[in-house]
Design an enzyme around this catalytic site. Structure first.
Site, mmCIF file in Angstrom:
data_model
loop_
_atom_site.group_PDB
_atom_site.id
_atom_site.type_symbol
_atom_site.label_atom_id
_atom_site.label_comp_id
_atom_site.label_asym_id
_atom_site.label_seq_id
_atom_site.Cartn_x
_atom_site.Cartn_y
_atom_site.Cartn_z
ATOM 1 N N CYS A 100 29.002 9.180 29.184
ATOM 2 C CA CYS A 100 27.963 8.572 28.364
ATOM 3 C C CYS A 100 26.773 8.218 29.240
ATOM 4 C CB CYS A 100 28.517 7.312 27.692
ATOM 5 S SG CYS A 100 27.343 6.431 26.653
ATOM 6 N N CYS A 101 25.582 8.612 28.815
ATOM 7 C CA CYS A 101 24.357 8.143 29.470
ATOM 8 C C CYS A 101 23.475 7.515 28.394
ATOM 9 C CB CYS A 101 23.653 9.259 30.231
ATOM 10 S SG CYS A 101 22.979 10.592 29.218
ATOM 11 N N ALA A 102 22.204 7.376 28.646
ATOM 12 C CA ALA A 102 21.354 6.650 27.700
ATOM 13 C C ALA A 102 21.256 7.361 26.348
ATOM 14 C CB ALA A 102 19.966 6.440 28.290
#
Length: 364
Positions: free
Chosen positions: A96-98
């Site tokens: 998960c990133c932004a």
């Protein structure tokens, strides 16, 4: 594995406590994260800042090239080993990133080069965050019943016993009063809201929910404030008020604030440092309301607190604390809560001792 390559069923992910390998920078993670997420950044704060500056000045290609130069060699290998270990520990996890963009895709590709096929969250943290906000708004529309009562009435315990009870203070890691902090620091506002949303989703999924049972809280619990959609519904909700004898309330407060907190501090920090932290905790709680007490009364109660601490240190007795706790309740906390309750008198649907309120709740 193909069906797990990109996840879009965000509610299912939140409900399942799905492990998230969050590759955002630490500062982003601290500002807001999902329950169950662990922060293993692709770039640290200073690296992210440098790449961001480069992007603004020279464009995307230059920024990407700088990122690869900053995260290379031993640094790249160390971070890769951390991601591999996390995936081996949580094989059902997701990257998960932004926004589900380059950072999670880069980490996914590097893991694939080692033989690990780790899926990612499409839309990233932002998508999960929007799902949490929408879920809270939707679930807050269900009927709500509040449990009220003066400090020491056992409201939180009563809420925790209800299958449809939501322990707002537990989620906020704070008990609401000036003495309410715990040894665990409070989460950021966004992380608190995310945790609340997941709790609402879980409870709602476990049963046919007629209504929520919540403690009668103000707008804020420590540093966290309740989502406005929930706060508006609580302001209109019926209230069951616990009215226990003063002596019983004192015993609950003795156990919670003097016996348990002393134990927790010494268990965490050792006898000497724990005692110092416990003493500072009580002094800080009193100091926080000094203006409302008046400086002279604050000084008097502080002296009494010092004597009570000396007695507790020498003999183990917490009796001395009653000499400042009783006037604090009589002069500050009880009048304040009763004033607030009077403004909501029309919402009161039941009053009685703790056990009577518990029995009434079962009958509803």
């Amino acid at each position: 594995m193909q069906d797990r390559q990109k996840a879009q069923d965000y509610r299912a992910i939140l409900l399942a406590d799905t492990p998230l390998i969050d590759v955002r920078a630490p500062i982003e993670f601290e500002q807001g994260a999902m329950p169950g997420a662990i922060n293993l950044p692709l770039m640290m704060d200073d690296e992210r800042a440098a790449v961001g500056t480069c992007y603004k000045r020279q464009g995307a290609d230059a920024a990407l090239a700088l990122g690869h130069r900053l995260v290379c060699g031993d640094i790249r290998q160390q971070r890769l080993e951390a991601w591999k270990a996390a995936y081996q520990r949580f094989p059902n996890g997701y990257l998960c990133c932004a926004r589900g963009g380059q950072r999670s895709h880069i980490v996914q590709r590097w893991l694939q080069e080692t033989g690990i096929d780790c899926p990612l969250i499409e839309g990233g943290y932002k998508a999960l965050r929007q799902t949490a906000i929408q879920a809270t708004w939707q679930l807050a529309q269900k009927p709500i019943l509040l449990i009220g009562g003066c400090t020491g009435s056992g409201k939180t315990q009563l809420v925790r016993q209800q299958p449809n009870g939501v322990d707002l203070e537990g989620l906020a890691r704070h008990r609401g009063s000036s003495f309410g902090r715990t040894l665990n620091p409070q989460l950021s506002q966004a992380s608190f809201e995310n945790k609340l949303a997941v709790e609402l989703l879980k409870i709602n999924a476990r049963q046919t929910l007629k209504r929520w049972v919540l403690e009668d809280e103000g707008r804020t619990i420590g540093a966290n404030h309740l989502p406005e959609c929930l706060r508006e519904r609580m302001a209109q909700a019926p209230i069951a008020v616990v009215e226990d004898p003063f002596a019983l309330r004192l015993e609950r407060l003795r156990e919670e604030y003097f016996i348990r907190m002393h134990h927790d501090f010494t268990h965490a920090y050792g006898d000497e440092a724990g005692w110092q932290a416990y003493s500072e905790y009580l002094h800080h709680g009193l100091f926080a309301i000094r203006r409302r007490l008046g400086l002279q009364r604050f000084a008097e109660l502080t002296d009494t607190l010092d004597r009570a601490l000396a007695e507790q240190l020498s003999s183990g007795s917490t009796d001395g604390h009653m000499a400042w706790l009783v006037p604090l309740l009589n002069e500050y906390y009880d009048p304040m809560y009763r004033y607030q309750l009077e403004k909501k008198a029309a919402n009161i649907v039941f009053r009685g001792p703790w056990q009577d309120v518990a029995n009434w709740l079962k009958a509803q």
